[in-house]
Enzyme design. Structure first.
Site, PDB file in Angstrom:
ATOM      1  N   LYS A  72       3.025   2.391   0.191  1.00 44.23           N
ATOM      2  CA  LYS A  72       3.945   1.288   0.473  1.00 44.23           C
ATOM      3  C   LYS A  72       3.536  -0.029  -0.198  1.00 44.23           C
ATOM      4  CE  LYS A  72       6.114   2.668   4.818  1.00 44.23           C
ATOM      5  NZ  LYS A  72       6.477   2.208   6.170  1.00 44.23           N
ATOM      6  N   ASP A 109      12.291  -1.057   6.761  1.00 40.73           N
ATOM      7  CA  ASP A 109      11.602  -0.971   8.057  1.00 40.73           C
ATOM      8  C   ASP A 109      11.907  -2.200   8.915  1.00 40.73           C
ATOM      9  OD1 ASP A 109      10.373   1.483   7.669  1.00 40.73           O
ATOM     10  OD2 ASP A 109       8.585   0.610   6.755  1.00 40.73           O
TER      11      ASP A 109
END
Length: 289
Positions: A72, A109
């Site tokens: 990420k 997210d």
């Protein structure tokens, strides 16, 4: 023929390991909900194979892919541009492959985290606690800032290792008070309106059945406080069980997972999938064990 029938949509997820990922069943359900032809592949990718994997995704005409642990943060090195949430969080979980094969990064997210909070819960001006300071905590900090909390306590096992994360977000959000606190000092939740678990404690596998908090500490959460465990596998973590025993409001990580996945799908295709069908597909997979 419709546009959806003419195009074969190829997506995937990269990360390591990916044994418990729900993304494939969710995104296939998203495609089906819109009668779109396509596939979503689970592509385990070790850190040393990241460059080759990105080349493969471009070469094989994927339209986009999700990114999870441990890629990420390093994924940002390969992107031509990022959205605001990815820039703020310093973390990317969704990538769109453009026509010229350049990569655009997003963080869905943050969207998923905020979307899953019940609408009748107002966190403006309130104090929050985040358990853990890893990659998942980054998106949660941004999400809580979107909810206009005034103060966040970041609880960590290691103050020294977490200092840089806290300092980065103090600079990004100068009006948000961020305190870095050693885990052992968390004796009561009475000052918090929301407590978010971003650690892997409670996750299926080695951490199953474990909670980051004791029952006694959970009992101290105010009456209108919220326990939010972003772990989604299993659906009922030990922390969720503790919250229910204490008659506290609580939400697990499945809704966050579904909403961030739906947002990723919309980024890739420009179409909104049926989130109920995505959630049902994930539930069925979880119940299979």
């Amino acid at each position: 023929m419709t546009e959806s029938a003419e195009i074969f949509y190829k997506f995937g997820i990269i990360g390591y390991p990916l044994g418990h990922s729900m993304s494939s069943v969710m995104q296939k359900a998203a495609l089906k909900s819109l009668n779109m032809q396509g596939d979503y592949q689970t592509l385990e990718t070790k850190p040393e194979d990241l460059v080759d994997r990105i080349k493969m995704l471009k070469r094989d005409n994927f339209l986009g892919f999700n990114v999870t642990i441990p890629h990420k943060v390093p994924m940002s090195l390969f992107l031509s541009k990022v959205d605001e949430y990815a820039n703020l969080a310093g973390s990317v979980n969704t990538v769109k492959i453009l026509e010229d094969k350049s990569l655009e990064g997003f963080n869905t997210d943050v969207y998923g985290f905020v979307k899953a909070i019940p609408e009748n819960i107002d966190l403006a001006g309130k104090k929050a606690a985040i358990l853990g300071t890893g990659g998942a905590a980054r998106g949660v900090i941004v999400g809580l800032s979107e909810c206009n909390v005034s103060e966040i306590n970041l609880y960590t096992r290691n103050i020294i290792d977490s200092h840089q994360t806290a300092e980065i977000f103090r600079q990004k959000f100068p009006n948000l008070k961020i305190n870095l606190v050693q885990n052992e000092l968390l004796k009561s939740l009475d000052e918090f309106s929301i407590v978010v678990n971003t650690t892997p404690l409670g996750m299926k596998g080695a951490n199953s059945g474990v909670s980051p908090l004791t029952q006694e500490v959970v009992e101290t959460l105010p009456k209108n406080g919220l326990i939010y465990d972003i772990v989604y596998n299993p659906m009922r973590t030990e922390l969720i069980n503790q919250a229910e025993r204490a008659c506290k409001k609580c939400i697990g990580g499945l809704d966050m997972l579904v909403h961030q996945g739906a947002r990723a799908f919309e980024i890739w295709t420009g179409k909104k999938p049926d989130t109920d069908k995505m959630k049902i597909a994930a539930l069925e997979q979880l119940l299979k064990g």
